[in-house]
Design a protein around this motif. Structure first.
Motif, PDB file in Angstrom:
ATOM      1  N   HIS A 148       1.348   7.404  -6.398  1.00 26.46           N
ATOM      2  CA  HIS A 148       0.525   8.614  -6.545  1.00 26.46           C
ATOM      3  C   HIS A 148       1.402   9.869  -6.475  1.00 26.46           C
TER       4      HIS A 148
ATOM      5  N   PHE B 219      -4.884  -6.077  -1.101  1.00 27.27           N
ATOM      6  CA  PHE B 219      -4.527  -5.733   0.273  1.00 27.27           C
ATOM      7  C   PHE B 219      -4.891  -6.988   1.067  1.00 27.27           C
TER       8      PHE B 219
ATOM      9  N   LYS C 100       1.654  10.921 -10.182  1.00 29.26           N
ATOM     10  CA  LYS C 100       0.345  11.560 -10.355  1.00 29.26           C
ATOM     11  C   LYS C 100      -0.635  10.634 -11.068  1.00 29.26           C
ATOM     12  N   LYS C 101      -0.494   9.358 -10.779  1.00 27.29           N
ATOM     13  CA  LYS C 101      -1.370   8.331 -11.342  1.00 27.29           C
ATOM     14  C   LYS C 101      -1.392   7.214 -10.326  1.00 27.29           C
ATOM     15  N   SER C 102      -2.258   6.225 -10.553  1.00 33.36           N
ATOM     16  CA  SER C 102      -2.222   5.082  -9.643  1.00 33.36           C
ATOM     17  C   SER C 102      -1.429   3.961 -10.295  1.00 33.36           C
TER      18      SER C 102
ATOM     19  N   ARG D 211       1.849   2.040  -3.385  1.00 31.41           N
ATOM     20  CA  ARG D 211       0.778   2.684  -4.149  1.00 31.41           C
ATOM     21  C   ARG D 211       0.672   4.171  -3.787  1.00 31.41           C
TER      22      ARG D 211
ATOM     23  N   PHE E  63      -9.426   2.883   1.565  1.00 28.62           N
ATOM     24  CA  PHE E  63      -8.356   2.055   2.131  1.00 28.62           C
ATOM     25  C   PHE E  63      -8.594   1.804   3.620  1.00 28.62           C
TER      26      PHE E  63
ATOM     27  N   ARG F   6     -10.851  -1.004   4.012  1.00 23.87           N
ATOM     28  CA  ARG F   6     -10.183  -2.298   3.809  1.00 23.87           C
ATOM     29  C   ARG F   6      -9.396  -2.691   5.063  1.00 23.87           C
TER      30      ARG F   6
ATOM     31  N   PHE G 162      -7.215   2.150  -5.660  1.00 23.95           N
ATOM     32  CA  PHE G 162      -6.661   3.268  -4.875  1.00 23.95           C
ATOM     33  C   PHE G 162      -6.401   4.345  -5.922  1.00 23.95           C
ATOM     34  N   ARG G 163      -7.470   5.017  -6.320  1.00 25.89           N
ATOM     35  CA  ARG G 163      -7.393   5.972  -7.428  1.00 25.89           C
ATOM     36  C   ARG G 163      -6.542   7.178  -7.073  1.00 25.89           C
ATOM     37  N   TYR G 164      -5.870   7.675  -8.066  1.00 20.49           N
ATOM     38  CA  TYR G 164      -5.169   8.938  -7.897  1.00 20.49           C
ATOM     39  C   TYR G 164      -6.223  10.029  -7.695  1.00 20.49           C
TER      40      TYR G 164
ATOM     41  N   PHE H  16       0.829  -1.207   0.000  1.00 21.84           N
ATOM     42  CA  PHE H  16       0.000   0.000   0.000  1.00 21.84           C
ATOM     43  C   PHE H  16       0.865   1.259   0.000  1.00 21.84           C
TER      44      PHE H  16
ATOM     45  N   HIS I 142      -8.374   7.321   0.205  1.00 19.43           N
ATOM     46  CA  HIS I 142      -7.857   7.003   1.538  1.00 19.43           C
ATOM     47  C   HIS I 142      -8.939   6.430   2.440  1.00 19.43           C
TER      48      HIS I 142
ATOM     49  N   GLU J  55      -2.156   0.718 -10.301  1.00 20.57           N
ATOM     50  CA  GLU J  55      -3.010  -0.221 -11.045  1.00 20.57           C
ATOM     51  C   GLU J  55      -3.454   0.369 -12.376  1.00 20.57           C
ATOM     52  N   GLU J  56      -3.565   1.693 -12.406  1.00 21.02           N
ATOM     53  CA  GLU J  56      -3.954   2.386 -13.635  1.00 21.02           C
ATOM     54  C   GLU J  56      -2.896   2.151 -14.721  1.00 21.02           C
TER      55      GLU J  56
END
Lengths: 348, 348
Positions: free
Chosen positions: A158, A188, A162-164, A154, B151, B154, B188-190, A151, B148, A166-167
């Motif tokens: 970011h 997770f 400036k992205k995730s 991740r 998360f 989770r 976990f989006r930006y 985590f 956040h 997983e993206e």
């Protein structure tokens, strides 16, 4: 167990920062403007090569100093040095290292100096931009880090890109690789040791059915491997072995040239026997024709502070030679010295 | 903007805890042993029903006291009250509330009193055990919470259920629903506002192609909706609307009875216009034959501290009547009073 050796008495961070700065200043190439570069070559024409200014030892001394400091500080200490360095000299230590060093040695020092979560974010980002073999790097980060550490990667991703994570993984992969890698990097996992035996049996059966039908990328296989806790995956695979007479990875070896199958086997190994996974990676990177420095550097810098002692033990057992010796035989110079320092060779 | 009203001067948590404890003690059913239960009925035979002991007002007063305290404390304050209550009386406040209250009012008070992350973990876990309509609850938690906060849900899920959220979601869903819901709850989006316009255009085109081909659960649609930042999804959907002349949700309305399509539309709405999503949910839960108390309670308790003022505004605009009035018209008693307090009706 970590292989990193930190001296019993560590100098205060400002002293380390000062020493590092001196290590750079002693180098006539420090000011990298073209002018001084030319000046350097002009000088070179006139001075004897044994002159102290260009003495090989002196160059070595600088790099030796860098190794003697950075390769013997833990993550928290390195972070402090970076902070103090930036305050004192108004420059990012990493940028200065980048200017001063080169090639494999540079990559090892830079990767090592980074905070672990930042380093993983960097490696993962690099992997999303490269060819399919780098899928292994993504899998490795997702499967061998703890849930909280993944985590943190991740979060670092970011902050830096400036992205995730997983993206980028989803965008840069397709098909079966995407189906496996996206849930792996997004996981997770629960980290308790509790195991549900009934579930382990029923899911071992599901795995066996799908593998028997050669449905290797079936969504149930993916679900089990990407969402269950490591303890539960392990229990399931033990039941698999007991009930069906073969370790699962044996049954996944049918098709020699199937890259997805290779990644699936590596995933299973990395989840259940990380030290064996890393041993094999080191073995292949050292033994192959021309060392694979990228893999070697990655494993050493990412595991030195985690479980390198266990990996070394596994390496010795599997290869009948120590990792130190194989690294010394296959690398040279400052790169060799850096790797050996990180795997705990010699004194701090 | 939150609708929760917290008084300017809040009593110290031990005083709140004491008042709540008194609210329970004033209730003759507090000691729930069968003996006292029988005693209660015996008493009932002998005393006049207007006797103060069983006076309806007196019962109401207890519940009124509970509402007057809990419905006017923020999450941090409620957590403190729970902590102090457990220390003072050796009991979990939630367990005592559970003993003392019943039906819709009980559920509203319990859900509200929980810490937001714990509450979402509870709702999500409940959803994994119910029928397909509860897929909406999972989607709603995944899409309307910040990265956040999701998360934290989770983490709370690990702590409470000794499993991971995505593990239960994956296990309890199949097919297209699993394909959409697992990445949604694992995301976990930006959260930055940066938008890549070129990407938005190319991904709007991908969405249009897939939707035109009726490939609603195509992995590219899932990838775009589950991994891109909300700002980026929004930009992509704006380009979709500009380039293809229709809002995407209009193009997703082709098949009236397709549950997956409904969930997909709700996902898009929840990601881009959460206040409209919640307005519609409230509208449907109030207007349908027999109020859907589960949805009503969920929306009020989860949004009161977040964006209920925005949702009320949207509700008023869309229904030409205030949410307060519709809730008052459709519910009654303590449940009604609790909901109205949470949506900011009356003074703190």
């Amino acid at each position: 167990m970590a292989s990193l050796k930190v001296p019993a008495s560590v100098p205060p961070p400002y002293e380390d920062a000062e020493q590092l700065h001196k290590a750079f200043e002693g180098d006539p190439l420090h000011d990298e403007s073209i002018l001084s570069f030319r000046y350097f070559f002009l000088l070179r024409l006139f001075v004897d090569s044994s002159d102290v200014l260009f003495d090989a030892d002196r160059w070595g001394t600088n790099e030796g100093l860098i190794i003697s400091i950075l390769a013997h500080r833990n993550a928290a200490q390195r972070n402090l040095i970076r902070k103090v360095y930036a305050e004192a000299y108004g420059q990012d230590l990493l940028k200065d290292l980048d200017k001063e060093l080169s090639s494999d040695f540079e990559r090892a020092v830079l990767l090592w100096t980074l905070d672990p979560a930042e380093r993983d974010a960097y490696l993962a980002n690099e992997a999303t931009k490269r060819f399919s073999s780098s899928n292994w790097v993504l899998m490795e980060i997702a499967c061998s880090r703890s849930s909280h550490d993944l985590f943190k990667v991740r979060q670092a991703y970011h902050a830096r890109y400036k992205k995730s994570l997983e993206e980028d993984v989803a965008y840069h992969t397709t098909g079966d690789f995407r189906k496996l890698l996206v849930p792996l990097v997004s996981a997770f996992r629960y980290e308790g040791e509790e195991v549900n035996t009934i579930l382990a049996k029923s899911e071992a059966k599901i795995l066996h059915e799908k593998i028997s039908a050669k449905a290797y990328s079936d969504e149930e296989i993916i679900r089990i491997l990407t969402t269950r806790s490591k303890a539960q995956v392990n229990a399931t695979l033990n039941h698999y072995n007991n009930a069906f007479g073969n370790a699962i990875n044996k049954n996944l070896k049918e098709e020699a040239d199937n890259d997805f199958l290779k990644l699936l086997r590596a995933t299973i190994k990395c989840l259940t026997y990380p030290e064996k996974y890393f041993e094999k990676l080191l073995r292949l990177s050292i033994k192959k024709l021309g060392t694979d420095e990228r893999a070697l550097t990655r494993v050493v810098t990412t595991r030195a502070e985690v479980d390198m002692e266990r990996i070394k033990e596994e390496y010795h057992r599997r290869n009948s030679v120590t990792l130190d010796r194989d690294i010394a035989g296959d690398t040279s110079g400052d790169y060799e010295r850096m790797l050996l320092a990180l795997i705990g060779h010699g004194d701090a």
